[in-house]
Enzyme design. Sequence first.
Site, PDB file in Angstrom:
ATOM      1  N   CYS A 154       6.317  -0.296   6.964  1.00 24.60           N
ATOM      2  CA  CYS A 154       5.912   0.898   6.228  1.00 24.60           C
ATOM      3  C   CYS A 154       7.067   1.359   5.348  1.00 24.60           C
ATOM      4  O   CYS A 154       8.221   1.377   5.797  1.00 24.60           O
ATOM      5  CB  CYS A 154       5.530   1.992   7.227  1.00 24.60           C
ATOM      6  N   LEU A 155       6.751   1.724   4.122  1.00 27.24           N
ATOM      7  CA  LEU A 155       7.786   2.212   3.212  1.00 27.24           C
ATOM      8  C   LEU A 155       8.417   3.508   3.715  1.00 27.24           C
ATOM      9  O   LEU A 155       9.539   3.819   3.347  1.00 27.24           O
ATOM     10  CB  LEU A 155       7.204   2.405   1.810  1.00 27.24           C
ATOM     11  N   GLN A 186       2.966   9.924   1.419  1.00 28.87           N
ATOM     12  CA  GLN A 186       4.243   9.222   1.430  1.00 28.87           C
ATOM     13  C   GLN A 186       5.116   9.582   0.228  1.00 28.87           C
ATOM     14  O   GLN A 186       6.318   9.312   0.251  1.00 28.87           O
ATOM     15  CB  GLN A 186       4.029   7.712   1.465  1.00 28.87           C
ATOM     16  N   HIS A 207      -2.142   7.373   7.238  1.00 30.61           N
ATOM     17  CA  HIS A 207      -1.207   8.302   6.586  1.00 30.61           C
ATOM     18  C   HIS A 207      -1.925   9.572   6.144  1.00 30.61           C
ATOM     19  O   HIS A 207      -1.355  10.665   6.216  1.00 30.61           O
ATOM     20  CB  HIS A 207      -0.544   7.654   5.365  1.00 30.61           C
ATOM     21  N   HIS A 237      -4.115   1.356   7.619  1.00 29.15           N
ATOM     22  CA  HIS A 237      -2.747   1.878   7.670  1.00 29.15           C
ATOM     23  C   HIS A 237      -2.611   3.078   6.721  1.00 29.15           C
ATOM     24  O   HIS A 237      -2.079   4.130   7.100  1.00 29.15           O
ATOM     25  CB  HIS A 237      -1.777   0.756   7.274  1.00 29.15           C
ATOM     26  N   GLU A 238      -3.116   2.929   5.496  1.00 26.56           N
ATOM     27  CA  GLU A 238      -2.975   4.005   4.506  1.00 26.56           C
ATOM     28  C   GLU A 238      -3.846   5.205   4.859  1.00 26.56           C
ATOM     29  O   GLU A 238      -3.434   6.355   4.670  1.00 26.56           O
ATOM     30  CB  GLU A 238      -3.274   3.490   3.093  1.00 26.56           C
ATOM     31  N   GLY A 257       0.841  -1.185   0.000  1.00 28.02           N
ATOM     32  CA  GLY A 257       0.000   0.000   0.000  1.00 28.02           C
ATOM     33  C   GLY A 257       0.876   1.235   0.000  1.00 28.02           C
ATOM     34  O   GLY A 257       2.043   1.181   0.406  1.00 28.02           O
TER      35      GLY A 257
END
Length: 168
Positions: free
Chosen positions: A91-92, A52, A137, A133-134, A47
Amino acid sequence: MAILKIARMGHPVLLMRAEEVPDPTAPEILRLVEDMAETMEDAGGVGLAAPQVHVPLRIFVWRTGAGGVSALINPVLEPVGEETEEAWEGCLSIPGLRGAVRRAARLRFSGLDIAGNAIEGEAAGLAARIMQHETDHLDGILYPMRMEDLSRFGFNEELARAAAKEQA
């Protein structure tokens, strides 16, 4: 399409609430979604939210169970029931680390697709976790902020080494 630079923990864009997308059909939004999908796949993620990649808009992309990629614009999530599940997340924007996070087991989601059509549905399991999660963000929340027990937060290699010792 292009690979975009991923913001890492500490960058202010990750701590602010993203803005609603006024026109999901605008060409620049389609280009952004395509670039986000390519960036996510290149980085090996499941995701990716627009903040991000330094774009404070309410958009995220995720891998679907069928191996494709979907986008949700201006998402709204609502838990279904009170059941929660704790699972490991990475997480990226926080490379090399992961932690155990408790999230709603099921949710209802709504928003817009890249054609501007309203979409809604229910998600459970990994899809529900990714969406939560997204969406975090988009609200300026990183997964460590959701953690209840920081002893379950660490570097991937150290956590894997500890798990291997437990199994031996």
